[in-house]
Structures are given as C-alpha cells and as structure tokens.
Design an enzyme around this catalytic site. Structure first.
Site, PDB file in Angstrom:
ATOM      1  CD  GLU A 265     -64.952 112.268 -65.938  1.00 16.09           C
ATOM      2  OE1 GLU A 265     -64.745 112.883 -64.875  1.00 16.09           O
ATOM      3  OE2 GLU A 265     -64.301 112.480 -66.976  1.00 16.09           O
TER       4      GLU A 265
ATOM      5  CE  LYS B  31     -71.282 114.246 -58.919  1.00 12.34           C
ATOM      6  NZ  LYS B  31     -70.995 113.963 -57.485  1.00 12.34           N
TER       7      LYS B  31
ATOM      8  CG  ASP C  66     -69.776 109.880 -52.619  1.00 10.69           C
ATOM      9  OD1 ASP C  66     -69.646 111.106 -52.438  1.00 10.69           O
ATOM     10  OD2 ASP C  66     -70.526 109.166 -51.926  1.00 10.69           O
TER      11      ASP C  66
ATOM     12  CE  LYS D 182     -75.046 113.685 -58.176  1.00 13.99           C
ATOM     13  NZ  LYS D 182     -75.722 114.104 -56.949  1.00 13.99           N
TER      14      LYS D 182
ATOM     15  CB  CYS E 298    -100.306 135.543 -46.234  1.00 15.30           C
ATOM     16  SG  CYS E 298     -98.666 135.420 -45.492  1.00 15.30           S
TER      17      CYS E 298
ATOM     18  CB  CYS F 206     -99.164 139.215 -43.063  1.00 19.97           C
ATOM     19  SG  CYS F 206     -99.444 139.055 -44.849  1.00 19.97           S
TER      20      CYS F 206
ATOM     21  CB  CYS G  14     -98.285 136.584 -49.258  1.00 16.59           C
ATOM     22  SG  CYS G  14     -98.577 138.000 -48.176  1.00 16.59           S
TER      23      CYS G  14
ATOM     24  CB  CYS H 223     -95.917 139.708 -45.651  1.00 15.89           C
ATOM     25  SG  CYS H 223     -95.821 137.945 -45.251  1.00 15.89           S
TER      26      CYS H 223
END
Length: 720
Positions: A138, A140, A142, A336, A441, A444, A459, A465
C-alpha cells in the site's frame, strides 16, 4: 527580542559567522538566540498554526544550534532545541493513553532490504523459500497519524500518535473531517481504526491561495498544514481546513476484523472508511517490487503526498506470531522512495566521542538543500567508510576515499543525518591528503583502539573521558532510564565539571542528594539555583532510589544492551542479585549460566559478551556496585503463567523444528514461565527433540531427563 521576519535576513544572521570561528562568548550568545527563535517557531507551528519560518530555515537553525553545541558542549543550554521534539502539549488538549501502542515502521531502501525483510519473516516463522507467503502493498501516506476509537459503533475519542504510548485528545477536531464516520453500523463493540490525516494537492493549493488573499501565512507543504489543522484549539479553524483520512490499520478490537490484512481493510471500507485503492496483495519479492515501481510511477499524479510504500504480512495469524520489537512490528516495513541528492563542498571532518567511547567521524559541509532540508553535516560512519570500503573490505563508491576539500554527493533516505553517496575526483585538489583516523581520543587524549572484527575506534578512557562520562550520565537520567526531573544536559555538565559538587558517575547523583547542609548550600548559591530549586532536585533524586530491575539495567548504558533487551533479561532473572550471580558465573566458567544467558530471546554472543565484560571490568563493576548500594531495586514481573506446567522448568531445544523457528519456540517457552538453556545439565527438566537430535538427546536420556518430540511440544503449548 526582535524576531527576523524575512527568510533571507534570518539565514544571513544565523550563518554570518562560521561555527569553528566563534569565541566562547559568541557561542553562548548565539545559543541563547537560537533557543529563543526556535522555541517560538515550535509554538507558532505546533500550537498556533502560524509558522514564521519555512521548514528549510527551521532545519538550518537547528543544525547550526547542534554544530555549536558539539563544538562547545559546556555551553549547551538546559532549554536546548536539540533536546526537544515539537512543542509542549497544548493546555487545550487532554492526554489519551493508547490501549495498543502506535509504533513506527522499520525502513527499507532497496531490493536487498526487501529481500532481507522477507528472509527474516520466513526464518522467524520457520517457512521455507518455496512456500507461499503473501503480503499487502500500500502507498505510505505522508500525513499525520490518527487513532479513532469506537465503542458500540459510536466515535468516543480520537488521538494523535504522540510518543506512541500517549497521544493528544483531538476528538472534536477529528469529527470535522468529512470522511470520518461518527457512527458505524454492525461494528465490533470496541473498534480502534488507525490511519493518516492528509490534505490533497489541489485542496492544499486552494488553502494557500485563501491564506494569501486573507493575508495569513501560507503553508510549506500539505503535511505541515494537515498537522497544524488537526491540533487547532479552535475547532472551527480545523473545520475550515480540507482534511481527509485514509484508514489502513487498527488498534484495540473486541473481535477480529478478518483472517488477513486484506479482509480486515475491506471490512474497514464496509464500515464507511476511505481506504487506498492502490493496495494490492502480492506473493513474491518480484511482485512486491513491481507494484512498488507502479506506485512510484503514479506518484506525481496521485493528488496527495506519499514517500514510499508499506509491505505487511497478509496473514493476521502470522502477524500475531511475529509480534513486535520495542519500537516496530516485525511483520511490516516501509520501502522508501529513492533518496534525493545534492553536491556540496566538504569543509572538515570532526570526530565525536559517544557514550560507549566510539569515535564517530562527521563530515562538516557547506550548507546545501537536499529534499527541502538544509544539510550542513553528514555521517561518515567509521574509518573503513572514509577509505571507500565496507566491513568486508569490498569497495564502496568504486573505492573512492573521502578527503577534506572534496566535492561530495549527499543523499537523504529518511535518515536524520544524511550520508555521502559519491565523490567527484575530477574536482579533488592536488594537495588534498588522505584522512588519517586519530589513534587517540580528541576529548581526553587516551589511547583509541580498534578491536579485530570491529569497525569502530574506541577511546579506552572510560569514566576519565569527559565525553563518555557526561554522555553516560545523560543516558542514566533519561526518560526511559531513571527519568530524574531537573537533571537536564545543562545541569549534568555543571555537576560533572564542578569540583565541589562533582558528579562523575551515577552513584554520585545519590550521594549528592543526601541533603547535607554543605551540598544544599553549595548548590543553592550557584547561578540559576535557589534553595527551593535545589531542594526540589534532591527530592526528585530521592524518589528514584526505588527503581525497577529492567530500568536499572538499561540505565547502566552497557554497549548493545538496549531497553527491550534489558527488560527481557530482567523478566528472565526477575531478581537483581540472582542476575549478578549468574553474570559472574557466566564470566568465570562460561558454562550453564552462559548458555542460559544466550538462550534468552534477543540475546546473542555480542550482547552477552558485552554484558559479562562490563560486570567483570573492575572500574565498571565498582561504579555499578556503588550505585546499587544507594538503591532499592524492584523485582521484575515474571510472565503470567497461571496453569502452565512449565513454570520454573528448564527446557532445552535440540535438533531442527518444523512447525516454528527456534527463536519462536524459545520465546513461547519463556512466556510460559520456563527457562531455556542451550546445554543439557542436571538442572534440565525437559528436552524438546526435533529432527536430527543427537548428542544432547542421548545425554538427556542418560540423565533420565524427560524428552518429547515437536508434535508433543506443539500440543502442550497450544493447550495453554
């Protein structure tokens, strides 16, 4: 404050200075302005039906707000627009709790996704590829989702989707929609009809022409106009809008509408509802895709907006067996239409650190409009994606890597963050260098590692951190976790970085709230706090000392353990202490308890390993134990198993089952009060032996454990 009324002027002000050139003071000022403008935009759109911003302008400002917050996390406001969806519920609307949740749909974007959907359905139901399985297809719509409840044939209330659990009562507004019947003859005693409210293209053009003639604001698109109209406080305004309703689903029923989706929808049509004439029943993947293409070809001439098609398993008995995930049904998917594309310039690649330590690369782009939305960033997923290869090492984008200063093609496919589809190598600068993923990282300075088989760098700093610490606490106090009122992003960051009130881990929240004079005095003297607000926060924290097992486990933020999995695990073990003992045993021996953990529906090797590792890590375990010492943990409710002979029994499945998949069999056993294990032991009470049962069946026989075949098992559960 003076609001910018012209689109051009607003965008110029909002983007007159690059984010990476803002000072701390400028960032604070800009965030305050954006929060004010966007808050008014939300209220004007959602409550007053008079938006002063276009969709693209609104999105551009939200994107800029997000970019500033990412660059200056310490400046993120408690009223940040990025933490809000829509506007506060209007005082004119009461709340309605949905008897059956209004869930969203999983998405598919290509033929492979559709094939995967079909394969998942067949695998779960235990159906072979050569067996017929029909689907409905079917359009869709909007529009705006709406649920209509009829009792004894009369419309008693109408509700928006809301958050899926609770919606707004828009009954009087819904009654003004011409094709929604107020009374239905021969309807079930209880009937909830669900569908989409929309405005047709010609009606939308006429509406905007009238708005223009009257000097009122014109609408950006039909969906926005429909959404605003349905939520009008003044029902007379709603009545003037050309709203229509397509019915395609249902919620609570006192009796079935049919045996199939097709029969049930036809019954809705017989009740007087408008259903979509393009809905068809298909038997194969090829026919699904053929009708998808047929609908797409008619898209421009339909007279109303659609953004894809929806496939649903036609047999309602199969739908019931398939059931639901935490947010989506297993038996349906939205396919979609192709993503919209645009080319733009890649200005930078930033690295963001997530709650689990994941280093996520983000492309910073020259703003470009894609599908009506202004886009200024795109996800880059991981190191391999940037290098032009997938997780298996195969080439993507024909092997083209992504570099700063490249011209890239952006696509949106229903995702919040767009993606990069292609790179124009003909425009690549000679001096452009390949991007080197950081080995430390950026927050940190801790070492970043990439484990074998994992696509993500992480990290290892953990609680030291700042990015991870703050994000973990945000997750801990979020609505579906501890839901502590008064602890928003701004407050969490203040506590985290404040040496006197240091909240570095969840347990610190509860030690903070012990209402000692020092803490209360220290907090009430902070900017934005007083004695009452500080006392209110401490009271809110105290209220959350009593917490459910499932919410606690989810709140810990253990990698791969989401809300649904946490609740399944809690339901299985019921008691926190027993769960911890089992997890410890699973770590030390990986014996029976490891098998029991893996036997829980939805728990696989990856999740189990992550869960066990978290409790085995001294730093993580210490933080968990310190937290638990502050709490009263409620036992989880076991499944309702009155009259079930399987309550408390340990069941093992072995061999191949024909009538249902192994996953479904496990789920049914646990719903009847059984514990499902993966291996035979002296604790095993029953073995269900399918075709090809071998060593497990023999071991059970040697131990004197009861063994039944699949037919006996099926007869047992069908009788319950």
């Amino acid at each position: 404050m003076t609001y910018e009324r012209s689109t051009k002027g607003l965008i110029t002000v909002a983007q007159n200075r690059a984010v990476n050139k803002l000072t701390l003071e400028e960032a604070s000022t800009e965030l305050a302005r954006l929060a004010d403008v966007l808050a008014r935009a939300n209220i004007d759109y959602h409550q007053k039906d008079a938006p002063f911003l276009s969709d693209s302008d609104y999105d551009a400002l939200r994107i800029r707000n997000h970019e500033i917050e990412v660059r200056f996390p310490q400046m993120k406001r408690g009223d940040s627009p990025s933490e809000k969806i829509g506007a506060p519920l209007s005082e004119g609307f009461a709340k309605i709790v949905h008897a059956v949740p209004m869930l969203s749909l999983a998405n598919a974007f290509n033929k492979a996704d559709v094939s995967d959907f079909d394969e998942r359905i067949r695998r779960y139901l235990g159906l072979k590829q050569d067996l017929s399985l029909s689907y409905t297809v079917e359009p869709k719509i909007d529009g705006l989702s709406l649920s209509l409840r009829y009792e004894q044939g009369r419309l008693v209330h109408a509700a928006t989707r809301g958050d899926g659990q609770v919606g707004e009562n828009v009954t009087e507004n819904a009654k003004t929609i011409g094709n929604i019947p107020h009374v239905i003859a021969n309807a079930p005693e209880i009937l909830e009809v669900r569908g989409e409210v929309y405005i047709g293209h010609s009606d939308f053009a006429d509406l905007n022409e009238r708005q223009s003639i009257e000097g009122s604001k014109v609408f950006a698109n039909p969906r926005n106009a429909a959404a605003g109209a349905l939520r009008q406080i003044d029902v007379r305004v709603t009545a003037e809008r050309p709203l229509q309703f397509f019915a395609y689903a249902w919620g609570e029923l006192s009796e079935p509408l049919g045996n199939t989706q097709t029969e049930a929808v036809a019954r809705l049509a017989a009740f007087g509802f408008q259903i979509n004439s393009l809905t068809e029943t298909c038997q194969t993947i090829e026919s699904l895709l053929a009708h998808y293409n047929n609908i797409e070809a008619q898209r421009a001439s339909l007279g109303y907006d659609i953004d894809g098609v929806v496939y649903k398993v036609n047999d309602l008995g199969y739908q019931r067996r398939l059931g639901f995930r935490s947010t989506t049904p297993r038996w349906a998917v939205a396919h979609k239409f192709p993503a919209e594309l645009a080319w733009t310039y890649l200005e930078a690649i930033d690295i963001q650190v997530g709650r689990t330590g994941a280093l996520s690369p983000v492309a910073r782009l020259k703003p470009v409009t894609v599908g009506g939305v202004v886009v200024s960033n795109a996800t880059l997923h991981n190191e391999d994606y940037i290098l032009g290869r997938d997780s298996n090492g195969s080439a993507i984008r024909d092997g083209k890597d992504i570099r700063i200063s490249d011209w890239v093609q952006i696509y949106r496919a229903g995702d919040v963050i767009p993606k990069i589809a292609d790179v124009d190598l003909s425009k690549r600068k000679v001096e452009a260098e390949a991007f080197v993923f950081p080995s430390s990282c950026p927050e940190c300075g801790s070492i970043a590692t990439r484990e074998e088989g994992d696509a993500v760098w992480r990290c290892v700093g953990g609680f030291i951190c700042p990015a991870q610490g703050v994000e973990r606490i945000k997750h801990f106090v979020s609505r579906k976790a501890f839901d502590i009122d008064g602890l928003g992003t701004k407050q969490i960051e203040m506590f985290f970085y404040d040496d006197a009130l240091a909240v570095k881990e969840p347990a610190d929240i509860f030690t903070l709230a012990k209402r000692d004079t020092q803490n209360l005095t220290s907090l009430k003297n902070r900017d934005g706090w007083g004695e009452r607000s500080a006392a209110n926060l401490f009271a809110a924290i105290e209220e959350r000392r009593n917490i459910g097992f499932g919410r606690l486990l989810f709140a810990l933020g253990i990698r791969h353990v989401g809300e649904a999995a946490a609740n399944l695990i809690a339901t299985h073990y019921t008691k926190w202490d027993e769960f911890v003992l089992a997890i410890d045993e699973a770590f030390t021996s990986k014996g029976a308890e490891w098998g029991t953990l893996l036997a829980i529906e939805g728990v696989g090797e990856v999740m189990a390993t992550s869960l066990v590792s978290a409790f085995a890590n001294p730093l993580e375990r210490g933080a968990i134990d310190r937290l638990v010492a502050q709490l009263e943990i409620q036992d989880a409710e076991a499944p309702k198993t009155e009259g079930s002979p399987l309550v408390g029994k340990t069941v093992v499945f072995t061999g191949s089952l024909k009538k249902m998949s192994r996953a479904e069999a496990k789920a049914r056993a646990e719903n009847l009060g059984a514990k499902v294990a993966g291996s035979i032991s002296t604790k095993t009470d029953l073995v269900v032996a399918g075709i090809g049962a071998g060593s497990k069946a023999k071991k059970a026989q040697d131990l004197g454990i009861a063994i039944i075949d699949e037919d006996d098992w099926f007869q047992m559960i069908e009788a319950l």
